[in-house]
Scaffold this active site. Structure first.
Site, PDB file in Angstrom:
ATOM      1  N   CYS A 192       0.312   5.559   5.675  1.00  0.00           N
ATOM      2  CA  CYS A 192      -0.537   4.798   4.746  1.00  0.00           C
ATOM      3  C   CYS A 192      -0.945   5.736   3.600  1.00  0.00           C
ATOM      4  O   CYS A 192      -0.951   5.357   2.427  1.00  0.00           O
ATOM      5  CB  CYS A 192      -1.807   4.312   5.439  1.00  0.00           C
ATOM      6  SG  CYS A 192      -1.564   3.408   6.964  1.00  0.00           S
ATOM      7  N   HIS A 196      -1.236   5.609  -0.634  1.00  0.00           N
ATOM      8  CA  HIS A 196      -2.568   5.314  -1.162  1.00  0.00           C
ATOM      9  C   HIS A 196      -3.487   6.527  -1.293  1.00  0.00           C
ATOM     10  O   HIS A 196      -4.633   6.381  -1.701  1.00  0.00           O
ATOM     11  CB  HIS A 196      -3.215   4.213  -0.325  1.00  0.00           C
ATOM     12  CG  HIS A 196      -2.445   2.930  -0.391  1.00  0.00           C
ATOM     13  ND1 HIS A 196      -2.379   2.175  -1.543  1.00  0.00           N
ATOM     14  CD2 HIS A 196      -1.654   2.302   0.513  1.00  0.00           C
ATOM     15  CE1 HIS A 196      -1.606   1.120  -1.340  1.00  0.00           C
ATOM     16  NE2 HIS A 196      -1.143   1.176  -0.096  1.00  0.00           N
ATOM     17  N   ARG A 235      -2.358  -7.792   6.148  1.00  0.00           N
ATOM     18  CA  ARG A 235      -1.916  -6.825   5.129  1.00  0.00           C
ATOM     19  C   ARG A 235      -1.435  -5.530   5.791  1.00  0.00           C
ATOM     20  O   ARG A 235      -0.423  -4.953   5.380  1.00  0.00           O
ATOM     21  CB  ARG A 235      -3.067  -6.531   4.167  1.00  0.00           C
ATOM     22  CG  ARG A 235      -2.632  -5.738   2.945  1.00  0.00           C
ATOM     23  CD  ARG A 235      -1.787  -6.594   2.033  1.00  0.00           C
ATOM     24  NE  ARG A 235      -1.167  -5.822   0.954  1.00  0.00           N
ATOM     25  CZ  ARG A 235       0.051  -5.295   1.029  1.00  0.00           C
ATOM     26  NH1 ARG A 235       0.779  -5.432   2.111  1.00  0.00           N
ATOM     27  NH2 ARG A 235       0.555  -4.619   0.014  1.00  0.00           N
ATOM     28  N   CYS A 239       2.279  -3.915   5.389  1.00  0.00           N
ATOM     29  CA  CYS A 239       2.526  -2.531   4.952  1.00  0.00           C
ATOM     30  C   CYS A 239       3.435  -1.821   5.941  1.00  0.00           C
ATOM     31  O   CYS A 239       4.371  -1.118   5.545  1.00  0.00           O
ATOM     32  CB  CYS A 239       1.213  -1.764   4.841  1.00  0.00           C
ATOM     33  SG  CYS A 239       0.310  -2.127   3.334  1.00  0.00           S
TER      34      CYS A 239
END
Lengths: 278, 104
Positions: A192, A196, A235, A239
């Site tokens: 992740c 991000h 979500r 992802c």
């Protein structure tokens, strides 16, 4: 002399390791928020709740236009109806939650000491339903997203306040969420954090990658791609699949712990759900 | 000279047998390879690192084998096994590396 230097080097190494291992959630949060405030120094702190639109000015204008007549409006109305419709036994959601379920979204997820697990709002809703003899909702879309959209709306403007109690199980859940966030997965070998944290502000194909700070503040969201409102775990699942990892179960332990960590990182920001995204 | 010729002929037969054997797997070969690949997938999943398409590839392999194309089915199983094993390696490697990425 050589032995002395070696001992000193070893000492420094272990001191470093122990510092790494012993960082508290609050130290993590401060470092996390400082990282984004430094990286995007032009973005006011309060604006990170707007996700990618805090750093993408051309898209921001389109998004603001969408927010004038938001596509989640119908879901909000349906959510309010669901919220106020009594169960077969005559009780309502208001009976299950503090403050009658109004203005409480910002306190989720929390660690329940009796159950020994992270409780998200979606899980609490289904626990409420089952306790009142109703079937649980499915977790990614539909009624659960509509209901949480309404409950989120009543929390707009409230400050995100996720608490990690002084309990080793709570800390373990937080650490598991943190580990998940920074662990590479899937055939594309992405964490992740790759998109991000380090990648935030950069592009994958034509998509600008959003900062993780404020990521959970606006869920559930109406995504134009979905053509509907959906939950945070939907979500997460998307992802994971994008990096070609097998997604985990919505509201399973992995995603609840991830939500616990990620929401804690945004403590201090305002809750502004539901939102609309591309 | 005769012994050299005999050796060459023997080698030709041996390699021909290998090639023929490799190109015509049996149902037993497939079942064994499938079980190994599925075990690797499951292990990766237990470690939280199953890849998205592994189970799909195994399903496709099973369908292909059922349709009678064992050679293609074996190729698919090999791909799935590689994915399962790579997921296991990824899990072990990440167990040591993830902390280095935490924002400090």
């Amino acid at each position: 002399m050589k032995k002395l230097i070696a001992c000193f080097a070893l000492g420094c190494f272990f001191a470093g390791v122990s510092t790494v291992a012993l960082s508290t959630p609050e130290e993590d949060r401060v470092a996390f928020q400082n990282y984004y405030q430094t990286k995007f120094s032009d973005v006011p702190y309060d604006d990170f709740i707007n996700g990618v639109y805090s750093i993408d000015m051309p898209s921001r204008e389109q998004w603001q236009t969408l927010e004038e007549f938001p596509p989640y409006e119908l879901a909000l109305e349906q959510g309010e109806t669901i919220f106020n419709t009594p169960f077969a036994n005559g009780k309502t959601y208001a009976d299950c939650f503090d403050n009658g379920g109004i203005g409480i979204r910002q306190n989720y997820p929390y660690f329940d000491l009796e159950q020994g697990q992270v409780i998200t709002l979606e899980l609490a809703i289904n626990q409420c339903r089952e306790a009142n003899g109703e079937k649980p909702f499915r977790y990614k879309r539909g009624k659960i997203a509509e209901l949480t959209a309404y409950m989120a709306y009543t929390s707009r403007g409230e400050t995100i306040n996720v608490v990690i109690p002084d309990d080793p199980r709570a800390l373990a859940a937080y650490e598991m969420g943190k580990k998940f966030y920074y662990t590479k997965r899937g055939q594309l070998n992405f964490a992740c954090a790759d998109c991000h944290v380090g990648g935030s502000g950069g592009y994958i194909r034509t998509e600008l990658l959003s900062p993780a700070l404020g990521h959970t503040s606006h869920f559930p969201v109406y995504r134009l791609k979905w053509g509907a409102i959906g939950t945070l775990h939907r979500r997460f699942s998307g992802c994971n699949q994008q990096v070609r990892a097998k997604a985990f179960k919505a509201q399973g332990e992995e995603y609840r712990n991830l939500e616990y960590f990620l929401t804690y990182m945004s403590n201090g920001l305002e809750y502004n759900g539901p939102g609309v995204r591309k | 000279m005769k012994s050299i010729l005999r050796t060459i002929v023997a080698c030709v037969f041996f390699f021909t047998a290998c090639v023929v054997g490799a190109s015509e797997p049996t149902a037993e070969d497939f079942n064994k390879a499938f079980a190994e690949a599925n075990a690797a997938r499951k292990m990766a999943g237990e470690l939280g690192h199953e890849w998205r398409d592994t189970a799909k590839i195994l399903r496709k392999a099973q369908e292909t084998a059922t349709a009678g194309d064992l050679k293609k089915a074996m190729e698919l199983v090999a791909e799935a096994k590689l994915q399962g094993e790579a997921g296991i390696v990824q899990a072990k490697r990440e167990g040591a590396l993830w902390e280095g990425r935490v924002i400090r």
